[in-house]
Write a protein that holds these residues in place. Structure first.
Motif, PDB file in Angstrom:
ATOM      1  N   HIS A   1      -5.300  -2.844  -5.447  1.00  0.00           N
ATOM      2  CA  HIS A   1      -6.547  -2.555  -6.439  1.00  0.00           C
ATOM      3  C   HIS A   1      -5.957  -1.915  -7.599  1.00  0.00           C
ATOM      4  O   HIS A   1      -4.748  -1.293  -7.647  1.00  0.00           O
ATOM      5  CB  HIS A   1      -7.224  -1.488  -5.374  1.00  0.00           C
ATOM      6  CG  HIS A   1      -8.036  -1.907  -4.302  1.00  0.00           C
ATOM      7  ND1 HIS A   1      -9.269  -1.612  -4.212  1.00  0.00           N
ATOM      8  CD2 HIS A   1      -7.576  -2.556  -3.361  1.00  0.00           C
ATOM      9  CE1 HIS A   1      -9.675  -2.028  -2.977  1.00  0.00           C
ATOM     10  NE2 HIS A   1      -8.679  -2.767  -2.388  1.00  0.00           N
TER      11      HIS A   1
ATOM     12  N   TYR B   1     -13.834   1.555  -1.258  1.00  0.00           N
ATOM     13  CA  TYR B   1     -12.550   2.187  -1.412  1.00  0.00           C
ATOM     14  C   TYR B   1     -12.407   2.552  -2.757  1.00  0.00           C
ATOM     15  O   TYR B   1     -11.871   3.929  -3.225  1.00  0.00           O
ATOM     16  CB  TYR B   1     -11.328   1.290  -1.222  1.00  0.00           C
ATOM     17  CG  TYR B   1     -10.913   0.866   0.110  1.00  0.00           C
ATOM     18  CD1 TYR B   1     -10.494   1.829   0.914  1.00  0.00           C
ATOM     19  CD2 TYR B   1     -10.819  -0.420   0.515  1.00  0.00           C
ATOM     20  CE1 TYR B   1     -10.350   1.794   2.294  1.00  0.00           C
ATOM     21  CE2 TYR B   1     -10.492  -0.660   1.767  1.00  0.00           C
ATOM     22  CZ  TYR B   1     -10.236   0.148   2.821  1.00  0.00           C
ATOM     23  OH  TYR B   1      -9.927   0.033   3.942  1.00  0.00           O
ATOM     24  N   ASN B   2     -12.805   1.796  -3.816  1.00  0.00           N
ATOM     25  CA  ASN B   2     -12.959   2.353  -5.260  1.00  0.00           C
ATOM     26  C   ASN B   2     -13.714   3.326  -5.541  1.00  0.00           C
ATOM     27  O   ASN B   2     -13.210   4.362  -6.264  1.00  0.00           O
ATOM     28  CB  ASN B   2     -12.966   1.145  -6.094  1.00  0.00           C
ATOM     29  CG  ASN B   2     -11.950  -0.037  -6.006  1.00  0.00           C
ATOM     30  OD1 ASN B   2     -10.739   0.541  -6.301  1.00  0.00           O
ATOM     31  ND2 ASN B   2     -12.265  -1.178  -5.497  1.00  0.00           N
TER      32      ASN B   2
ATOM     33  N   CYS C   1     -10.976  -3.812  -6.979  1.00  0.00           N
ATOM     34  CA  CYS C   1     -10.238  -4.620  -6.171  1.00  0.00           C
ATOM     35  C   CYS C   1      -9.892  -6.157  -6.766  1.00  0.00           C
ATOM     36  O   CYS C   1     -10.864  -6.742  -7.518  1.00  0.00           O
ATOM     37  CB  CYS C   1     -11.016  -5.066  -4.958  1.00  0.00           C
ATOM     38  SG  CYS C   1     -10.115  -6.001  -3.498  1.00  0.00           S
TER      39      CYS C   1
ATOM     40  N   GLU D   1      -0.893   9.297  -3.787  1.00  0.00           N
ATOM     41  CA  GLU D   1      -1.430   8.264  -2.767  1.00  0.00           C
ATOM     42  C   GLU D   1      -0.740   7.284  -2.176  1.00  0.00           C
ATOM     43  O   GLU D   1       0.351   6.863  -2.817  1.00  0.00           O
ATOM     44  CB  GLU D   1      -2.853   7.666  -3.772  1.00  0.00           C
ATOM     45  CG  GLU D   1      -3.763   8.652  -4.211  1.00  0.00           C
ATOM     46  CD  GLU D   1      -4.601   8.805  -3.210  1.00  0.00           C
ATOM     47  OE1 GLU D   1      -5.087   7.766  -2.603  1.00  0.00           O
ATOM     48  OE2 GLU D   1      -5.586   9.912  -2.974  1.00  0.00           O
TER      49      GLU D   1
ATOM     50  N   SER E   1     -14.349  -4.555   0.068  1.00  0.00           N
ATOM     51  CA  SER E   1     -13.465  -3.485   0.052  1.00  0.00           C
ATOM     52  C   SER E   1     -14.064  -2.117   0.545  1.00  0.00           C
ATOM     53  O   SER E   1     -13.499  -0.987   0.528  1.00  0.00           O
ATOM     54  CB  SER E   1     -12.579  -3.207  -1.148  1.00  0.00           C
ATOM     55  OG  SER E   1     -13.144  -2.988  -2.148  1.00  0.00           O
ATOM     56  N   ARG E   2     -15.304  -2.377   1.049  1.00  0.00           N
ATOM     57  CA  ARG E   2     -15.957  -1.197   1.797  1.00  0.00           C
ATOM     58  C   ARG E   2     -16.041   0.152   1.050  1.00  0.00           C
ATOM     59  O   ARG E   2     -15.736   1.251   1.550  1.00  0.00           O
ATOM     60  CB  ARG E   2     -15.418  -0.858   2.997  1.00  0.00           C
ATOM     61  CG  ARG E   2     -15.579  -2.208   3.853  1.00  0.00           C
ATOM     62  CD  ARG E   2     -14.988  -2.037   5.141  1.00  0.00           C
ATOM     63  NE  ARG E   2     -13.289  -2.733   4.706  1.00  0.00           N
ATOM     64  CZ  ARG E   2     -12.344  -2.448   5.569  1.00  0.00           C
ATOM     65  NH1 ARG E   2     -12.121  -1.918   6.301  1.00  0.00           N
ATOM     66  NH2 ARG E   2     -11.232  -3.234   5.034  1.00  0.00           N
TER      67      ARG E   2
ATOM     68  N   VAL F   1      -3.898  -1.503  -0.390  1.00  0.00           N
ATOM     69  CA  VAL F   1      -4.739  -0.880   0.607  1.00  0.00           C
ATOM     70  C   VAL F   1      -4.508  -1.746   2.104  1.00  0.00           C
ATOM     71  O   VAL F   1      -4.640  -3.004   2.163  1.00  0.00           O
ATOM     72  CB  VAL F   1      -6.291  -0.992   0.336  1.00  0.00           C
ATOM     73  CG1 VAL F   1      -7.169  -0.616   1.458  1.00  0.00           C
ATOM     74  CG2 VAL F   1      -6.350  -0.209  -0.891  1.00  0.00           C
TER      75      VAL F   1
ATOM     76  N   ARG G   1     -12.047   6.414  -3.904  1.00  0.00           N
ATOM     77  CA  ARG G   1     -10.827   6.624  -4.631  1.00  0.00           C
ATOM     78  C   ARG G   1     -11.107   7.436  -6.109  1.00  0.00           C
ATOM     79  O   ARG G   1     -10.320   8.429  -6.275  1.00  0.00           O
ATOM     80  CB  ARG G   1     -10.097   5.491  -5.148  1.00  0.00           C
ATOM     81  CG  ARG G   1      -8.801   5.609  -5.870  1.00  0.00           C
ATOM     82  CD  ARG G   1      -8.102   3.994  -6.264  1.00  0.00           C
ATOM     83  NE  ARG G   1      -7.867   3.573  -4.890  1.00  0.00           N
ATOM     84  CZ  ARG G   1      -8.220   2.333  -4.356  1.00  0.00           C
ATOM     85  NH1 ARG G   1      -9.110   1.857  -4.924  1.00  0.00           N
ATOM     86  NH2 ARG G   1      -7.846   1.935  -3.480  1.00  0.00           N
TER      87      ARG G   1
END
Length: 174
Positions: free
Chosen positions: A121, A152-153, A143, A93, A149-150, A114, A156
């Protein structure tokens, strides 16, 4: 005299931008919110921050204080083999580094930065041996600054699980 002051101001701004573009962004977040990784996550005691984006995939019995978003997946592999595959996937990543490893192979911690601002994160992966040849995963991604953070986690964690499922579903190369 004014042109000399303008020139000095432009040089100062240029130097500040160079510092910011280097590792200044990482130091900025650390100065404001503390180190991105200061200790391992104990899933039994986990209380995610109320002000940031987080996602948990874990066996429900591993989390006493919080309900996982999805159950932790179980793989037909011993913890060491699963760990190697997690490392292969996560370390590919962008802007991701392993910051700690549990010495008994039961966990790894990562920081992924990010975007242009390199917002940190935190990712904790725990390997839970079930029986001979089977391991469950507990994954916590969060985060580390109060921001939206929209998703992301969630993306992910779901991407990691999906790639692991593909890797362990594929026939072994001869």
């Amino acid at each position: 005299m004014i042109s000399l002051l303008v020139f000095a101001a432009l040089i100062t701004i240029a130097l500040a931008l160079v510092a910011w573009a280097g590792d200044g962004r990482e130091r900025f977040w650390e100065a404001l919110f503390g180190p991105p990784d200061d200790r391992p996550v104990n899933f039994a005691e986990l209380s995610p921050p109320a002000t940031s984006d987080f996602f948990i995939a874990a066996p429900p019995e591993e989390c006493a204080k919080v309900r996982p978003h999805i159950p932790g997946p179980v793989f037909a592999a011993p913890p060491g083999v699963l760990r190697q595959e997690v490392m292969r996937i996560v370390c590919c990543e962008p802007m991701t580094e392993r910051v700690a490893m549990d010495p008994d192979w039961l966990g790894d911690r990562f920081i992924q930065r990010v975007g242009w601002l390199r917002v940190p994160h935190f990712i904790q992966v725990r390997y839970i041996p079930l029986d001979t040849g089977h391991t469950a995963l507990a994954i916590y991604a969060c985060c580390l600054i109060p921001e939206n953070s929209r998703g992301y986690n969630e993306a992910r964690v779901r991407r990691l699980i999906g790639e692991l499922e593909q890797a362990f579903a594929a026939p072994a190369a001869a």
